[in-house]
Design an enzyme around this catalytic site. Sequence first.
Site, PDB file in Angstrom:
ATOM      1  N   GLY A   3      14.609 -14.356  -2.537  1.00 11.93           N
ATOM      2  CA  GLY A   3      15.743 -14.816  -1.738  1.00 11.93           C
ATOM      3  C   GLY A   3      16.599 -13.693  -1.203  1.00 11.93           C
ATOM      4  O   GLY A   3      17.723 -13.940  -0.756  1.00 11.93           O
TER       5      GLY A   3
ATOM      6  N   CYS B 277       0.829  -1.195   0.000  1.00 15.44           N
ATOM      7  CA  CYS B 277       0.000   0.000   0.000  1.00 15.44           C
ATOM      8  C   CYS B 277       0.864   1.247   0.000  1.00 15.44           C
ATOM      9  O   CYS B 277       2.087   1.187   0.129  1.00 15.44           O
ATOM     10  CB  CYS B 277      -0.908   0.012   1.231  1.00 15.44           C
TER      11      CYS B 277
END
Length: 637
Positions: free
Chosen positions: A361, A2
């Site tokens: 990752g 957001c």
Amino acid sequence: MCGIVGWVDFAGQRPDEVRPLLEKMARILKHRGPDEEGFYLDHLAALGHRRLSIIDLSGGRQPMGDEASGAQIVFNGEIYNFRELRGELSELGHRFLTDSDTETILRAYLEWGPACLHRLRGMFAFAIWDPSRRRLFMARDRLGKKPLYYWQKGNLFAFASEIKALLELPGVERRLNPLALDCYFSLGYIPSPRTIFNEIKKLPPAHYLLLSEGRLEVHRYWRIDFNPQRRSPSEALSEFWDLLREAVSCRLISEVPLGAFLSGGIDSPLVVAMMVRALSEPVLTNSIGFDDPRLNELPVARQVAEHLGTRHREFTVRPQVAEILPRLAWHFDEPLADSSAVPTYYVCLMARKNVTVALSGDGGDEGFGGYTFRYLPHLWESRLRSWLPLPLRGLTFSLLGGVYPRSARLPRPLRLKTFLQNLAVSDARAFYQDLVWLPEEIRQQIYSQRFRRELAGFSPFEIVVPIYQEVEHLDPVSRCQYVDLHLYLPEDVLVKVDRMSMAVSLEVRCPLLDHRLLEFAATLPLDLRVDGKRGKLLLRRAAEEVLPPAVVNRPKQGFSIPEADWLRGELRPLLEKTFEDVDSLLWGYLILPRVEELWRRHLSGRENHSVFLWGLLMFSLWERHYLRAEGLQTETP
């Protein structure tokens, strides 16, 4: 994910008069939250929210309030343990009206105050307006995955997820901070709490802010404790698997399509391997390749996907760098000289075609000792320095380092200038010399007299070295990791990931940056992090159990681009336009003829100044957006 905006005006306001400005600030962040918008206003505060719906699609609208106290929250991020916290708070008498993590944060604050931060597990930046106390409470997550900026003038205090929203406010000056600019040229990024603008600040990672009338306080609430402890490889591996399993599992909560990035290294494959074990359906993985063989990891990623049995998607692109760089400069808000933003943008763009949430990752290198190109030389040099008396090495090696040539044409083993210079100084100074992109002698040559006057003796050394010295009692690799976790990771890597993913409205989650996993990694002995040649030894041991041997033993290529060649090629006209732009602010801070000389040396191939020149180009593109308003957008370009 957001975007949040808002302000508190202790002088008072009329909500109907200020609402158009609040809406304008929020809508410039539409790329962060394309699904919904919401607003709250009272006679002192204003909160705005742009939502990318991930959890509780129907009930998680923001701003979200508590009827009894009147408190209101706007939140950017994900809290992965919100259901456990919800249960605890329910037992304490709290009644929940939604199934969202947003409401859990709000009620945790109402129960525990700022101490609630110690209980949150996730990535977050939020603001809570507490009208009963006439107080604003803002916080950022421990590693700074989610951004939060603020500006204050008199009775007015404003905040936003991105600087561009704050620049919509009347009265915000676009005056540069010279110290921040020096950090940018030297490091390639600007450390918190400074920003490129003198009046705007970043809330640092692992900090919270309390604002009441006439008083602003900023406090740190978490610090990683590097304390290596002796343990066997099998014990460490068992504990790692338990923590990774938990870190991945709690990040699989989503009501929208979820997948993962998959590269040719070992970090993202380890995350995907855990996802495969946790999910009943095949994991959707996304890999990106480029038409340049130096950048193409698709064959290795494909091998991993086949081994793990994922639903694999591959995309091959030819980066249109000259075309997209102005767009990336707009999204960054302040200059960032990390060229790997280009492939990061493309992998996010391609993944967004299939998923709304992607696990990555990121964090394996900083947490587990992966940057061996810096860590191992620093370890070896530190040992040499301890064997040689300072008077001898200071004089001898400083003289040798001063006369030894700096040349990109020399074979790598013969590029000894930095090595010799490092042996002449302390561990802290040597670490700094390895970290900065702009060598001190070049910095002195190209900075204008005006710039040096404004700096008044300042150097980024003053920011980097105190962090290094906090853990000077530890081994050299731990010191390097500690600084990277406080500077390079939050101020470069995570900024890049956040802006490039939000540019395409994609949420990225990073299990290897789970704070419990990082706290564990900080206790690993040196021999479970690096040896004489390789890093991330514990991760490699884990990978041996779940990945093909060829993948485990292959050096990670990483997301990067051949910026040196590109600057000599398709980006050359764009950079030379910067040199021709005599009205650019750059030439008040830098000496144009000397920078042009660096450019000529780079073009000749004798020297490689690609990082500095890339930074110069990104500053120029940023300047056109934010200082000249040439094509400045009111929403995502």
